[in-house]
Design a protein around this motif. Structure first.
Motif, mmCIF file in Angstrom:
data_model
loop_
_atom_site.group_PDB
_atom_site.id
_atom_site.type_symbol
_atom_site.label_atom_id
_atom_site.label_comp_id
_atom_site.label_asym_id
_atom_site.label_seq_id
_atom_site.Cartn_x
_atom_site.Cartn_y
_atom_site.Cartn_z
ATOM 1 N N LYS A 79 25.700 34.255 42.735
ATOM 2 C CA LYS A 79 26.215 35.528 43.249
ATOM 3 C C LYS A 79 27.643 35.797 42.802
ATOM 4 C CE LYS A 79 23.193 35.745 47.221
ATOM 5 N NZ LYS A 79 23.074 35.705 48.682
ATOM 6 N N ASN A 80 28.351 34.762 42.393
ATOM 7 C CA ASN A 80 29.750 34.900 41.978
ATOM 8 C C ASN A 80 29.953 34.440 40.540
ATOM 9 O OD1 ASN A 80 31.119 35.628 44.625
ATOM 10 N ND2 ASN A 80 29.888 33.863 45.192
ATOM 11 N N ILE A 81 28.924 34.560 39.712
ATOM 12 C CA ILE A 81 28.954 33.988 38.376
ATOM 13 C C ILE A 81 30.066 34.563 37.494
ATOM 14 C CG2 ILE A 81 27.258 35.511 37.287
ATOM 15 C CD1 ILE A 81 27.473 31.697 36.828
ATOM 16 N N ASN A 82 30.382 35.838 37.634
ATOM 17 C CA ASN A 82 31.449 36.422 36.803
ATOM 18 C C ASN A 82 32.808 35.791 37.122
ATOM 19 O OD1 ASN A 82 29.721 38.107 35.367
ATOM 20 N ND2 ASN A 82 29.885 39.716 36.898
ATOM 21 N N PHE A 83 33.100 35.646 38.404
ATOM 22 C CA PHE A 83 34.344 34.983 38.805
ATOM 23 C C PHE A 83 34.352 33.529 38.344
ATOM 24 C CE2 PHE A 83 36.505 32.190 41.821
ATOM 25 C CZ PHE A 83 37.806 32.637 41.655
ATOM 26 N N ILE A 84 33.227 32.849 38.515
ATOM 27 C CA ILE A 84 33.122 31.438 38.130
ATOM 28 C C ILE A 84 33.393 31.277 36.636
ATOM 29 C CG2 ILE A 84 31.574 29.453 37.994
ATOM 30 C CD1 ILE A 84 32.228 30.181 40.878
ATOM 31 N N ARG A 85 32.748 32.109 35.819
ATOM 32 C CA ARG A 85 32.976 32.046 34.364
ATOM 33 C C ARG A 85 34.451 32.260 34.027
ATOM 34 N NH1 ARG A 85 28.707 35.734 33.413
ATOM 35 N NH2 ARG A 85 26.792 34.585 33.069
ATOM 36 N N LYS A 86 35.028 33.261 34.648
ATOM 37 C CA LYS A 86 36.429 33.592 34.355
ATOM 38 C C LYS A 86 37.358 32.431 34.707
ATOM 39 C CE LYS A 86 40.035 36.914 35.454
ATOM 40 N NZ LYS A 86 40.417 38.082 36.254
ATOM 41 N N ILE A 87 37.230 31.879 35.885
ATOM 42 C CA ILE A 87 38.137 30.816 36.320
ATOM 43 C C ILE A 87 37.891 29.517 35.554
ATOM 44 C CG2 ILE A 87 36.799 29.910 38.285
ATOM 45 C CD1 ILE A 87 40.517 30.586 38.510
ATOM 46 N N ILE A 88 36.633 29.249 35.190
ATOM 47 C CA ILE A 88 36.303 28.013 34.487
ATOM 48 C C ILE A 88 36.732 28.057 33.021
ATOM 49 C CG2 ILE A 88 34.359 26.582 33.674
ATOM 50 C CD1 ILE A 88 35.008 26.199 36.618
ATOM 51 N N PHE A 89 36.514 29.182 32.358
ATOM 52 C CA PHE A 89 36.785 29.259 30.920
ATOM 53 C C PHE A 89 38.146 29.844 30.553
ATOM 54 C CE2 PHE A 89 32.058 29.262 30.946
ATOM 55 C CZ PHE A 89 31.910 28.037 30.313
ATOM 56 N N ARG A 90 38.758 30.608 31.491
ATOM 57 C CA ARG A 90 40.047 31.228 31.151
ATOM 58 C C ARG A 90 41.147 30.969 32.179
ATOM 59 N NH1 ARG A 90 36.487 35.703 29.906
ATOM 60 N NH2 ARG A 90 37.246 36.757 31.741
ATOM 61 N N LYS B 21 44.169 28.997 34.202
ATOM 62 C CA LYS B 21 45.390 28.360 33.694
ATOM 63 C C LYS B 21 45.240 26.862 33.467
ATOM 64 C CE LYS B 21 48.383 31.792 35.786
ATOM 65 N NZ LYS B 21 49.417 32.064 36.768
ATOM 66 N N TYR B 22 44.340 26.234 34.212
ATOM 67 C CA TYR B 22 44.147 24.792 34.070
ATOM 68 C C TYR B 22 43.571 24.414 32.701
ATOM 69 C CZ TYR B 22 39.119 24.527 34.128
ATOM 70 O OH TYR B 22 37.806 24.614 33.759
ATOM 71 N N VAL B 23 42.966 25.372 32.011
ATOM 72 C CA VAL B 23 42.309 25.108 30.719
ATOM 73 C C VAL B 23 43.290 24.491 29.715
ATOM 74 C CG1 VAL B 23 41.146 26.206 28.758
ATOM 75 C CG2 VAL B 23 40.571 26.889 31.088
ATOM 76 N N LYS B 24 44.561 24.852 29.836
ATOM 77 C CA LYS B 24 45.582 24.296 28.929
ATOM 78 C C LYS B 24 45.695 22.780 29.045
ATOM 79 C CE LYS B 24 48.402 28.447 29.047
ATOM 80 N NZ LYS B 24 49.684 29.026 29.470
ATOM 81 N N LEU B 25 45.258 22.225 30.164
ATOM 82 C CA LEU B 25 45.322 20.780 30.373
ATOM 83 C C LEU B 25 44.257 20.029 29.576
ATOM 84 C CD1 LEU B 25 45.808 20.756 34.245
ATOM 85 C CD2 LEU B 25 47.576 20.549 32.487
#
Length: 81
Positions: free
Chosen positions: A19-30, A32-36
């Motif tokens: 139900k929240n897949i768009n938010f999940i994709r955004k936070i997981i792939f883009r 700020k933690y991604v830089k780590l």
């Protein structure tokens, strides 16, 4: 709840990611933690792929922890970015 008189058709959090897949994709792939560079992209894609289909979605504790961390990082680690 084993002895509950109420019966549920599906587990409480079964479709929370779907139900929240768009938010999940955004936070997981883009997020700020991604830089780590903590996780491999293929690992993340596999976690998300299961949640994109309403029949295969389920509560994934690994994804829950990852999303919780990503949201926490967004809110609390701004000074590191």
């Amino acid at each position: 709840f084993v002895k509950s008189k109420t019966s549920f058709e599906e587990p409480a959090f079964k479709s929370i990611f779907y139900k929240n897949i768009n938010f999940i994709r955004k936070i997981i792939f883009r997020g700020k933690y991604v830089k780590l560079k903590l996780f491999r992209n293929n690992f993340l894609k596999d976690l998300i792929k299961k949640q994109e289909n309403p029949t295969t979605c389920s509560f994934d504790s690994t994804l829950w922890k990852l999303v919780s961390f990503a949201v926490w990082y967004e809110k609390n680690c701004k000074k590191f970015n």
